[in-house]
Design a protein around this motif. Structure first.
Motif, PDB file in Angstrom:
ATOM      1  N   PHE A 125      80.518  26.014  53.839  1.00 52.56           N
ATOM      2  CA  PHE A 125      79.486  26.968  54.253  1.00 52.56           C
ATOM      3  C   PHE A 125      79.838  27.585  55.604  1.00 52.56           C
ATOM      4  CE2 PHE A 125      75.198  28.350  55.299  1.00 52.56           C
ATOM      5  CZ  PHE A 125      74.702  28.693  54.060  1.00 52.56           C
ATOM      6  N   VAL A 168      84.953  15.706  61.331  1.00 51.03           N
ATOM      7  CA  VAL A 168      83.965  15.858  60.260  1.00 51.03           C
ATOM      8  C   VAL A 168      84.484  15.378  58.912  1.00 51.03           C
ATOM      9  CG1 VAL A 168      82.424  17.454  59.095  1.00 51.03           C
ATOM     10  CG2 VAL A 168      83.032  17.851  61.479  1.00 51.03           C
ATOM     11  N   LEU A 194      78.782  19.672  51.752  1.00 50.71           N
ATOM     12  CA  LEU A 194      78.217  21.003  51.983  1.00 50.71           C
ATOM     13  C   LEU A 194      77.302  20.974  53.197  1.00 50.71           C
ATOM     14  CD1 LEU A 194      77.278  23.937  51.151  1.00 50.71           C
ATOM     15  CD2 LEU A 194      75.557  22.812  49.775  1.00 50.71           C
ATOM     16  N   MET A 195      76.472  19.933  53.263  1.00 48.04           N
ATOM     17  CA  MET A 195      75.542  19.851  54.388  1.00 48.04           C
ATOM     18  C   MET A 195      76.295  19.641  55.697  1.00 48.04           C
ATOM     19  SD  MET A 195      72.337  17.838  52.899  1.00 48.04           S
ATOM     20  CE  MET A 195      71.579  18.298  51.373  1.00 48.04           C
ATOM     21  N   ALA A 196      77.380  18.887  55.632  1.00 46.24           N
ATOM     22  CA  ALA A 196      78.174  18.696  56.842  1.00 46.24           C
ATOM     23  C   ALA A 196      78.709  20.049  57.328  1.00 46.24           C
ATOM     24  CB  ALA A 196      79.323  17.735  56.576  1.00 46.24           C
ATOM     25  N   LEU A 229      77.278  22.794  56.852  1.00 44.68           N
ATOM     26  CA  LEU A 229      76.117  23.477  57.429  1.00 44.68           C
ATOM     27  C   LEU A 229      75.981  23.100  58.896  1.00 44.68           C
ATOM     28  CD1 LEU A 229      73.178  23.253  54.880  1.00 44.68           C
ATOM     29  CD2 LEU A 229      73.824  25.233  56.209  1.00 44.68           C
ATOM     30  N   GLY A 230      76.169  21.813  59.169  1.00 47.88           N
ATOM     31  CA  GLY A 230      76.137  21.357  60.555  1.00 47.88           C
ATOM     32  C   GLY A 230      77.225  22.036  61.375  1.00 47.88           C
ATOM     33  N   VAL A 231      78.422  22.112  60.791  1.00 48.25           N
ATOM     34  CA  VAL A 231      79.522  22.779  61.483  1.00 48.25           C
ATOM     35  C   VAL A 231      79.154  24.245  61.751  1.00 48.25           C
ATOM     36  CG1 VAL A 231      81.918  23.520  61.277  1.00 48.25           C
ATOM     37  CG2 VAL A 231      81.250  21.248  60.504  1.00 48.25           C
ATOM     38  N   PHE A 260      76.196  25.577  62.255  1.00 45.85           N
ATOM     39  CA  PHE A 260      75.285  25.709  63.395  1.00 45.85           C
ATOM     40  C   PHE A 260      76.011  25.416  64.708  1.00 45.85           C
ATOM     41  CE2 PHE A 260      72.018  26.864  60.863  1.00 45.85           C
ATOM     42  CZ  PHE A 260      70.782  26.856  61.485  1.00 45.85           C
ATOM     43  N   PHE A 261      76.840  24.395  64.676  1.00 47.14           N
ATOM     44  CA  PHE A 261      77.543  24.054  65.903  1.00 47.14           C
ATOM     45  C   PHE A 261      78.447  25.206  66.345  1.00 47.14           C
ATOM     46  CE2 PHE A 261      80.919  22.280  68.466  1.00 47.14           C
ATOM     47  CZ  PHE A 261      80.199  21.494  69.345  1.00 47.14           C
ATOM     48  N   LEU A 283      76.517  22.494  44.430  1.00 47.84           N
ATOM     49  CA  LEU A 283      76.833  23.675  45.211  1.00 47.84           C
ATOM     50  C   LEU A 283      76.340  24.954  44.543  1.00 47.84           C
ATOM     51  CD1 LEU A 283      80.505  22.534  45.481  1.00 47.84           C
ATOM     52  CD2 LEU A 283      78.628  21.956  46.987  1.00 47.84           C
ATOM     53  N   ILE A 339      67.510  16.075  56.648  1.00 44.91           N
ATOM     54  CA  ILE A 339      68.775  15.342  56.845  1.00 44.91           C
ATOM     55  C   ILE A 339      68.625  14.386  58.027  1.00 44.91           C
ATOM     56  CG2 ILE A 339      71.218  15.512  57.445  1.00 44.91           C
ATOM     57  CD1 ILE A 339      71.262  18.244  56.133  1.00 44.91           C
ATOM     58  N   PHE A 356      71.342  25.145  68.905  1.00 48.63           N
ATOM     59  CA  PHE A 356      72.168  25.246  67.697  1.00 48.63           C
ATOM     60  C   PHE A 356      73.239  24.157  67.684  1.00 48.63           C
ATOM     61  CE2 PHE A 356      70.146  29.010  66.693  1.00 48.63           C
ATOM     62  CZ  PHE A 356      70.709  29.665  65.623  1.00 48.63           C
ATOM     63  N   MET A 357      73.897  24.010  68.840  1.00 51.89           N
ATOM     64  CA  MET A 357      74.991  23.044  68.905  1.00 51.89           C
ATOM     65  C   MET A 357      74.479  21.632  68.691  1.00 51.89           C
ATOM     66  SD  MET A 357      77.116  24.677  72.065  1.00 51.89           S
ATOM     67  CE  MET A 357      78.197  23.295  72.326  1.00 51.89           C
ATOM     68  N   GLY A 399      73.594  21.158  65.027  1.00 47.99           N
ATOM     69  CA  GLY A 399      74.806  21.053  64.211  1.00 47.99           C
ATOM     70  C   GLY A 399      75.479  19.710  64.388  1.00 47.99           C
ATOM     71  N   ALA A 400      75.612  19.286  65.646  1.00 47.41           N
ATOM     72  CA  ALA A 400      76.288  18.026  65.916  1.00 47.41           C
ATOM     73  C   ALA A 400      75.502  16.861  65.326  1.00 47.41           C
ATOM     74  CB  ALA A 400      76.461  17.844  67.417  1.00 47.41           C
ATOM     75  N   ILE A 428      73.514  16.870  62.742  1.00 48.42           N
ATOM     76  CA  ILE A 428      73.617  16.829  61.287  1.00 48.42           C
ATOM     77  C   ILE A 428      74.897  16.126  60.877  1.00 48.42           C
ATOM     78  CG2 ILE A 428      74.057  18.279  59.278  1.00 48.42           C
ATOM     79  CD1 ILE A 428      72.089  20.243  60.614  1.00 48.42           C
ATOM     80  N   VAL A 429      75.994  16.537  61.496  1.00 50.41           N
ATOM     81  CA  VAL A 429      77.266  15.902  61.168  1.00 50.41           C
ATOM     82  C   VAL A 429      77.202  14.414  61.508  1.00 50.41           C
ATOM     83  CG1 VAL A 429      79.713  15.820  61.707  1.00 50.41           C
ATOM     84  CG2 VAL A 429      78.578  18.023  61.447  1.00 50.41           C
ATOM     85  N   LEU A 485      75.095  12.561  58.906  1.00 49.47           N
ATOM     86  CA  LEU A 485      75.747  12.480  57.599  1.00 49.47           C
ATOM     87  C   LEU A 485      76.846  11.426  57.620  1.00 49.47           C
ATOM     88  CD1 LEU A 485      75.926  16.214  56.562  1.00 49.47           C
ATOM     89  CD2 LEU A 485      74.692  14.388  55.413  1.00 49.47           C
ATOM     90  N   ILE A 486      77.506  11.302  58.766  1.00 51.82           N
ATOM     91  CA  ILE A 486      78.583  10.328  58.845  1.00 51.82           C
ATOM     92  C   ILE A 486      78.045   8.925  59.080  1.00 51.82           C
ATOM     93  CG2 ILE A 486      80.573   9.590  60.213  1.00 51.82           C
ATOM     94  CD1 ILE A 486      81.131  12.569  60.724  1.00 51.82           C
TER      95      ILE A 486
END
Lengths: 261, 345, 357
Positions: free
Chosen positions: B66, B121, B134-136, B138-140, B142-143, C131, C273, C321-322, C325-326, C328-329, C332-333
């Motif tokens: 994404f 990531v 995909l969601m990861a 998405l995070g990328v 935004f970052f 997807l 998430i 935003f950052m 984003g960070a 979320i990653v 997820l991890i």
């Protein structure tokens, strides 16, 4: 020998052929299953055993042939219809609902019997509540039967492999199937676990009169518990009969021992 | 399963074809129609460029990236700002020389970015299910959006490739008034064509390219014959980053570098749906179909709809691509050139 | 030490199936509800209601809706704000055409309209998953955005394209102060939370989770994918629709079509998430996080500037935003099931503390 009470043909597979693209998974397979019997399907890896089960309960749709189940003739079994008309199924590679507890997995197997509407459930009205309790009670019997009481609230992913296989069986049993398709229920188990599983399978067959169609690699197990055996090899049927007959069939021996290759 | 069901696809194709020529049948002048079609093709080339980045990453790592749009924005920002700053830093003449150097530096930045994304990531998330990946991304997304604007700034910037903005008129002899074509679009098309050609050579002729294709076919098999999966991923993300840079450059030159680039790049999603997630020719053809379809529907269908439903303006192009992709998903989920999967139990 | 269930025995299945099985949990939740209903209204400031509590509660509701679909049923939606928009505009049109209708009825009707559209856009999920479905839901987002921006009927032919609302009314009560809005929203959200909890512990919820965890097996045991997926879409869109109607009428008051853009959709996704997929509690945690983080950042601005870092508001929004984003990653991890899961683990430990064996 256990007393047997074998009835009429309940499931009749006629001339089934199935292919994926150019690969012929099943070619012109026919066999029948009688009520209350334990029927095994054996064969080397890639022989088409799982594909056969998948045709019977409608996951795959064979291109040719028909399946007669309880007198009803059809080519394409629809999975939901198969489940509703009493065909249960376990899976070769555990296909449990990983995010759910043991209890919820088996309760889900009972879903077919639960009919209350979405609003009644959202508001937790009387009928929804009563139904939930009633079915819970039945599911507790299944849990008792399989001796997994101690794991009721455990997420299935955290259980040992052998017990996960039991949960898979329990999920199928919860729907009170007439015919139970077991896809390698003892794969990857040690001796004791296999013995337990054999006991469960035979008890299901004896106590509930459930017809069993079983895929298994362990010849000892197959010869011990099954009434009749179908042998598949490369998508073709190469043998059919009682364990003794099959054991002595030269073509079966050839397929298994690779004589002449 | 043995036969592909082509009926619905053909039906959809026929409907699209009829829709395509409908303006002509309705009496629109051929010259104008061709002009719109060409404009659509040029926009389509840009979509194809972004879609190419998606397909590369999806083929090699199964990740639905994404963040491709965010990468386009990030690369374009880097390029525009570096080209602006470099003359002051190293005394390089402004204009094309500065842009060229900035392009080299931005390529380096995208490669570093690819390495970071792979390390931070992707590697920890390997073998996760595709939706989590995909969601990861998405995070990328935004970052990168935040990070890019923090270091490069968040105004509208220009990329000047030294091409005049005046349109060229071609085929004047055939049509009254000729057909207007912008030079920028022509250059963009040439650049895209060169890029695609270069990628094709890279994939077919180099050892790395062969390794990439092996990985795309079968991760485990590739790994078992000693292809280092992590390195391949870095390369693929770096190539995708480079593709994003090129896309960002031509797009930024056309529209200015700004935040909306990232959203425009989302249009590449329907493009890959149409073409198939794993097909490079599919990405190109899908981009062209959507580019043309969008322009034709906006210019010719828009006014009809506005009149018929009393709309407050057009803007069909905002959803045309997605709705087309949605229809396509219903008739052939694997796309025009994609591979079909069979679930096993 | 006090978090013990000694002596709490369950002798019936009914007791075993209640939502809050541990007595201390029950006390805590009842205490929290009493506090929110009886203390907060007198003690909170208008700013607190307007900027924190009202948006928090409404987006929590939307996040619960999204979580039912994504976290419980495993169907991804990248365009859930579209359903909020549908709810908001449906409510607007209902009020325009039937002025004086009880607002609770309006909310329910708006939710139903949204649910219908949800079923429509859920249809692709029968064919495609993962997807692909994500792109299909993006189609919903962009198409719905366009419809409300362009089709004048939906905005009652307002010249600006935006709409504005009058204070809502029910049973002769006009809700116009922030405090009243807060109380009304709180009650609505509590009711819907309870309903969501009931759904996910019943057989509908189990069929959703079965689809999520192993769809082929679910079909084989007789769950109809169509019924499971479409009910999830419908219920989820219903929640989003109700949340959208409240967002429009009680939070914004007047709004433009851009109020429910794709960014809103992505934010909702981040909430679940970070908060926790497949957890009602997680929806609240994630919503709190997303509502509070920007406020915290803007509070921290002067502090950062005093430290010599030049950070302006634009920079703060980039920073936001950052961080999103960070995070979320990160989640997820490290913990794909979000903060709610961390909380559950902590509780599990606490139950046994100080003798963990």
């Amino acid at each position: 020998m256990r007393p047997r009470n074998i009835g009429d043909v309940i499931l009749d597979v006629k001339n089934i052929s199935l292919s994926f693209g150019g690969v012929k998974a099943l070619q012109n397979i026919s066999f029948d299953v009688k009520e209350h019997e334990v029927r095994a399907i054996i064969g080397p890896n890639g022989a088409g055993k799982s594909s056969m089960l998948n045709c019977i309960n409608g996951v795959y749709h064979p291109q040719e042939g028909e399946i007669v189940y309880q007198g009803e003739v059809r080519r394409d079994m629809d999975t939901h219809h198969a489940a509703e008309s009493g065909i249960g199924r376990t899976f070769q590679n555990l296909a449990l609902f990983k995010g759910m507890s043991v209890l919820d997995n088996i309760m889900t197997g009972r879903n077919l019997k639960m009919k209350t509407g979405i609003l009644a459930q959202a508001l937790h009205l009387g009928p929804a509540r009563a139904e939930e309790l009633r079915e819970r009670e039945f599911v507790e019997h299944v849990i008792d039967f399989l001796e997994i009481q101690a794991y009721r609230k455990t997420p299935v992913g955290r259980m040992p492999y052998g017990l996960q296989k039991r949960v898979d069986l329990g999920r199928a049993l919860a729907a009170q199937p007439k015919v139970l398709l077991l896809d390698e229920p003892m794969a990857g188990m040690n001796m004791e676990e296999k013995q337990d599983m054999c006991r469960f399978v035979l008890d299901i067959n004896d106590e509930f009169g459930t017809t069993i169609v079983l895929i298994e690699h362990d010849m000892g197990v197959v010869m011990d518990i099954s009434d009749r055996v179908v042998v598949l090899d490369y998508g073709r049927k190469i043998g059919d009969g009682t364990p003794e007959v099959v054991r002595n069939d030269p073509e079966v021996i050839k397929a298994y021992l690779g004589v002449g290759h | 399963m043995a036969t592909k069901k082509n009926g619905p696809v053909i039906a959809l194709g026929v409907v699209l074809g009829i829709g395509f020529v409908a303006p002509l049948l309705a009496g629109q002048p051929l010259g104008f129609f061709l002009e719109v079609t060409l404009g659509g093709l040029m926009a389509g080339v840009l979509y194809s460029l972004v879609a190419l980045g998606f397909v590369l990453i999806f083929k090699a790592s199964g990740v639905f990236n994404f963040a491709q749009g965010a990468m386009v924005l990030f690369a374009a920002l880097a390029l525009a700002r570096l080209a602006e700053w470099l003359p002051g830093w190293v005394g390089i003449p402004a204009g094309l020389p500065a842009l060229a150097l900035a392009f080299v530096l931005a390529t380096g930045i995208m490669i570093v970015l690819a390495m970071l994304i792979e390390r931070i990531v992707l590697r920890p998330l390997v073998a996760q299910d595709p939706v989590a990946l995909l969601m990861a991304t998405l995070g990328v997304t935004f970052f990168l959006d935040g990070f890019g604007q923090t270091i490069w700034g968040s105004d509208v910037y220009k990329i000047d490739m030294g091409i005049s903005k005046d349109p060229t008129i071609i085929l004047e002899s055939m049509f009254q008034g000729g057909i207007l074509i912008s030079k920028e679009d022509l250059v963009a098309t040439v650049i895209a064509a060169v890029l695609v050609l270069g990628l094709a050579i890279f994939f077919q002729k180099t050892a790395t390219g062969r390794a990439l294709r092996a990985v795309a076919d079968d991760h485990q098999a590739a790994q078992s014959i000693g292809i280092p999966l992590n390195r391949i991923w870095v390369i693929v993300w770096a190539v995708a980053g480079f593709v994003a840079l090129v896309a960002g450059m031509v797009w930024g030159a056309k529209l200015g570098v700004q935040f909306s680039l990232a959203q425009l790049a989302l249009k590449a999603l329907p493009v890959v749906i149409l073409g198939g997630f794993t097909s490079i020719p599919g990405a190109i053809l899908g981009g062209l179909i959507i580019g043309v379809g969008e322009k034709i529907s906006e210019v010719f269908l828009g006014p009809v709809l506005i009149k018929a439903f009393d709309l407050a303006g057009g803007g069909i192009e905002n959803w045309f691509a997605y709705v087309l992709a949605l229809l396509f998903l219903m008739v052939r989920p694997e796309g025009l050139f994609g591979e079909k999967h069979i679930d096993r139990v | 030490m006090f978090y013990r269930e000694n002596g709490q025995f369950k002798s019936t299945y009914r007791e075993d199936q209640q939502i809050l099985g541990i007595r201390q949990d029950r006390w805590f939740i009842f205490g929290l509800i009493a506090f929110a209903l009886l203390v907060v209204p007198y003690w909170g400031s208008d700013y607190m209601f307007r900027a924190i509590l009202i948006p928090f509660l409404i987006v929590s509701l939307a996040a619960i809706g999204l979580n039912l679909l994504v976290g419980y049923c495993g169907q991804i939606s990248l365009g859930h704000a579209a359903f909020m928009a549908i709810g908001a505009y449906a409510a607007y049109n209902i009020v325009v055409h039937f002025p004086g209708l009880n607002f609770i009825v309006v909310l329910v009707l708006a939710g139903l309209v949204s649910a219908l559209v949800g079923i429509l856009f859920g249809l692709p999920s029968l064919q495609i998953k993962g997807l692909y479905l994500g792109v299909a839901t993006l189609a919903a987002q962009f198409f719905v955005d366009w419809v409300f921006a362009r089709v004048k009927w939906f905005t009652n032919y307002s010249s600006s394209g935006g709409v504005s609302t009058a204070p809502v009314e029910m049973f002769g009560w006009t809700i116009d102060t922030p405090m009243e809005k807060y109380v009304f929203i709180l009650v609505v959200v509590m009711v819907f939370t309870l309903m969501a909890k009931n759904l996910v512990r019943g057989h509908i919820g189990r069929s959703w989770m079965a689809m999520r965890d192993m769809d082929v097996a679910a079909e084989v045991i007789g769950i109809r994918p169509m019924y499971a997926k479409l009910t999830a879409f419908a219920v989820s869109a219903f929640y989003a629709g109700v949340a959208g109607a409240m967002w429009g009428f009680l939070h914004l008051g007047s709004w433009e079509p851009a109020a429910f853009s794709i960014n809103f959709s992505l934010n909702l996704l981040f909430m679940i998430i970070i908060g926790g997929m497949g957890s009602i509690l997680g929806s609240f945690i994630g919503a709190a996080f997303i509502v509070l983080l920007p406020l915290a950042l803007s509070q921290a601005l002067p502090l950062l500037n005093n430290l010599g870092l030049k950070v302006d508001t634009a920079m703060a929004s980039h920073l936001e935003f950052m961080i999103f984003g960070a995070l979320i990653v990160f989640f997820l991890i490290v913990e794909p099931l979000g903060i709610a899961r961390l909380w559950a683990v902590a509780k599990e430990k606490l139950r046994l503390w100080p003798f963990p064996h």
